[in-house]
Design a protein around this motif. Sequence first.
Motif, PDB file in Angstrom:
ATOM      1  N   LEU A  51      -5.316  -2.338   6.598  1.00 15.97           N
ATOM      2  CA  LEU A  51      -4.498  -2.043   7.778  1.00 15.97           C
ATOM      3  C   LEU A  51      -3.056  -1.737   7.340  1.00 15.97           C
ATOM      4  N   PRO A  52      -2.497  -0.589   7.765  1.00 15.28           N
ATOM      5  CA  PRO A  52      -1.090  -0.330   7.427  1.00 15.28           C
ATOM      6  C   PRO A  52      -0.191  -1.391   8.062  1.00 15.28           C
ATOM      7  N   VAL A  53       0.878  -1.769   7.373  1.00 15.10           N
ATOM      8  CA  VAL A  53       1.778  -2.816   7.861  1.00 15.10           C
ATOM      9  C   VAL A  53       2.301  -2.454   9.254  1.00 15.10           C
ATOM     10  N   GLY A  54       2.136  -3.358  10.192  1.00 16.46           N
ATOM     11  CA  GLY A  54       2.743  -3.202  11.518  1.00 16.46           C
ATOM     12  C   GLY A  54       2.167  -2.087  12.362  1.00 16.46           C
ATOM     13  N   LEU A  55       0.945  -1.624  12.064  1.00 18.24           N
ATOM     14  CA  LEU A  55       0.376  -0.467  12.777  1.00 18.24           C
ATOM     15  C   LEU A  55       0.400  -0.652  14.309  1.00 18.24           C
ATOM     16  N   SER A  56      -0.083  -1.820  14.785  1.00 18.81           N
ATOM     17  CA  SER A  56      -0.136  -2.037  16.238  1.00 18.81           C
ATOM     18  C   SER A  56       1.259  -2.016  16.838  1.00 18.81           C
ATOM     19  N   PHE A  57       2.220  -2.547  16.089  1.00 19.78           N
ATOM     20  CA  PHE A  57       3.578  -2.674  16.626  1.00 19.78           C
ATOM     21  C   PHE A  57       4.305  -1.332  16.618  1.00 19.78           C
ATOM     22  N   PHE A  58       4.215  -0.588  15.500  1.00 19.11           N
ATOM     23  CA  PHE A  58       4.972   0.668  15.505  1.00 19.11           C
ATOM     24  C   PHE A  58       4.294   1.723  16.382  1.00 19.11           C
ATOM     25  N   THR A  59       2.956   1.615  16.572  1.00 19.67           N
ATOM     26  CA  THR A  59       2.296   2.559  17.495  1.00 19.67           C
ATOM     27  C   THR A  59       2.831   2.345  18.913  1.00 19.67           C
ATOM     28  N   PHE A  60       2.991   1.075  19.302  1.00 19.19           N
ATOM     29  CA  PHE A  60       3.519   0.794  20.645  1.00 19.19           C
ATOM     30  C   PHE A  60       4.974   1.249  20.773  1.00 19.19           C
ATOM     31  N   THR A  91       0.856  -1.198   0.000  1.00 15.30           N
ATOM     32  CA  THR A  91       0.000   0.000   0.000  1.00 15.30           C
ATOM     33  C   THR A  91       0.893   1.249   0.000  1.00 15.30           C
ATOM     34  N   PRO A  92       1.427   1.611  -1.182  1.00 17.48           N
ATOM     35  CA  PRO A  92       2.394   2.732  -1.244  1.00 17.48           C
ATOM     36  C   PRO A  92       1.813   4.046  -0.752  1.00 17.48           C
ATOM     37  N   GLU A  93       0.472   4.207  -0.867  1.00 14.22           N
ATOM     38  CA  GLU A  93      -0.128   5.479  -0.451  1.00 14.22           C
ATOM     39  C   GLU A  93       0.053   5.722   1.055  1.00 14.22           C
TER      40      GLU A  93
END
Lengths: 467, 161
Positions: free
Chosen positions: A120-129, A44-46
Amino acid sequence: MAFGDLFFVFGFLPVCLLLYILTPGRFSNVLLLLCSLLFFAWGTPEYLVLMLCALAFNYAAGRELAALRDSGKKVLSGAVFATSVLADLALLGYWKYAGFVLETVNAVFGTSFAARELPLPVGLSFFTFSLISYLADIRRGRTDGSKDPLTFSLYVTFFPKLASGPIVPYPEMEAQFAHHPFSWRRFGAGARCFLIGLSKKILLANTLGTTFYALSALPPESLTAAFAWLCALSYALMLYFDFSGYSDMAVGLAGMFGFQLPKNFDYPYLSRSVSEFWRRWHITLGAWFREYVYIPLGGSRVHPFRIFLNLMAVWLLTGLWHGAGLTFLLWGIYHGLLVVLEKLVLKGVLETIPNAVRVVLTFLLVVIGWVFFFSATPAEAFTRLSRMFFLGGVADGAAAYYALGALRPLLLGAAAALPVGARLGRELARRGQPWTLLSIFYFAALLLLCVAGMMNDTYSSFLYAQF
Amino acid sequence: MKSKLILLEALRWVSASLAVLFILFLLGSTPDPEIPFETVEQAALARLDLSETQPGDATMLRRLYGLSASDFAGMTLYYPASNMGAKELLVLKLADESQADTVEAAIRARLQTQRDSFDGYGAEQFALLTDHAVVEIRGVYVLFAVCENEQAVRESFLNAL
């Protein structure tokens, strides 16, 4: 792009490694950042725009927090911290929970609001934490944060840990960004770790997945106890190999680029209590909740009732983190209650039970919990549980047929979930050259089997990538 | 110190505002998930010559694509009626958009398998699979078509959204 794709293993990774080896050390972080952003933007490049906004926002917040902390402006620092964490959580909340909230509102008030969902953006839960821990650590004075926006961006997006962790606090990686030289020894150790993880995913998790998906396709009402247990056991092993395989690959990949990430799994199915299980399963997520939620709430140094509330709050959030749904909430509550029971009620009793019995009991309790985790609705979960406890009969001919088919992957999975293989490997490595040669053949064979598996399989994503 | 803080605060506000605007833009360009599956399905079927194909069920979806029909909100499959056919249509409504990557990879794998089957063996079918295959994912709707007028099918599919 997932670590188990042929394109990743034979395209993206070798090109990144080659460029990394050829790039002078002072530019290596820039190269890794570009590779990481490419990895993030692949499907999802956008969303690159969104990631750049999140990076700019949190970089500014981090610098502001450090400056306000040093000048003693506590109120202002608190306001910047609170608004920044809220903004990060709003991003996570929109993608993961908007649908669930609207569904609940519709069910309660009879309305018909429709959520327009985005991928879902890649790794959203992980990078938010990672972002929240970064800001919290600056506020508490554990780090000054990064003055260099490139280093900060690499910390958040570093592709080995981006999609599904491990979640590493910034102070644990800070020194590594300044010094992560390439060495063939580290590369070899990283490649071995990566290959072990790949084998867990392709050879074990995907094989167990075939068993699980075949069994879970049967209507839950028709299950006998044998079927229901086979289904839950195959899921327990599949999930373990899927996620621990991913984590091994992440640690191995980071090692190839000269970084050291913490391990995320430590043979969790050998735990003697549920509390211990959570110190050995998804270790970095448990540590994150302990460090950034449980301890700030007062931890265990408060009145027992407050401990109960703190633990339940942590477990409700852990359930919600895994997914927006009642089944995840129930799973969180279930584990919360078990941990509370162990900590506050059974404290002295557990020690009197033999270790082997405790391991078996803990494993069974965890497997029961996974039923909530993989069921689509609470009603389905309770139906499955009722069948596991003999409300649909013990077994039938079909169960025996399925059990025979499922026996090989289940036994293989159970054996691989024990530390025997790793101990054997370490012992052989200690004995010197002939065994080293043997291990080379062993890893080459593993690689060949994995490639064959990857070519035969249709695409199979990592289960934790959806959380 | 004060000017630095003002600058950082401005950066925070600008990046947060940009993120909100960007999400609004994304929402504006995403199809309405409430469009009935039948509308989209009929739009795709209207432009397709169904001769040489046969309808497929959940078992065929599993066999050809490795996908489980129960994971989706809607599914229509037409696959070749004979071993020498290559014409195919798949229309899916995803349960949620996080399935898009998995589905796209499964479709690409199916297309590659078909190409490999006809490579050096069925020139006409290979050409159809190479030059007349279309994969389109818009929001929760997925189209995969292999046919001579794949662009017309695609346009009809997009117009329905």
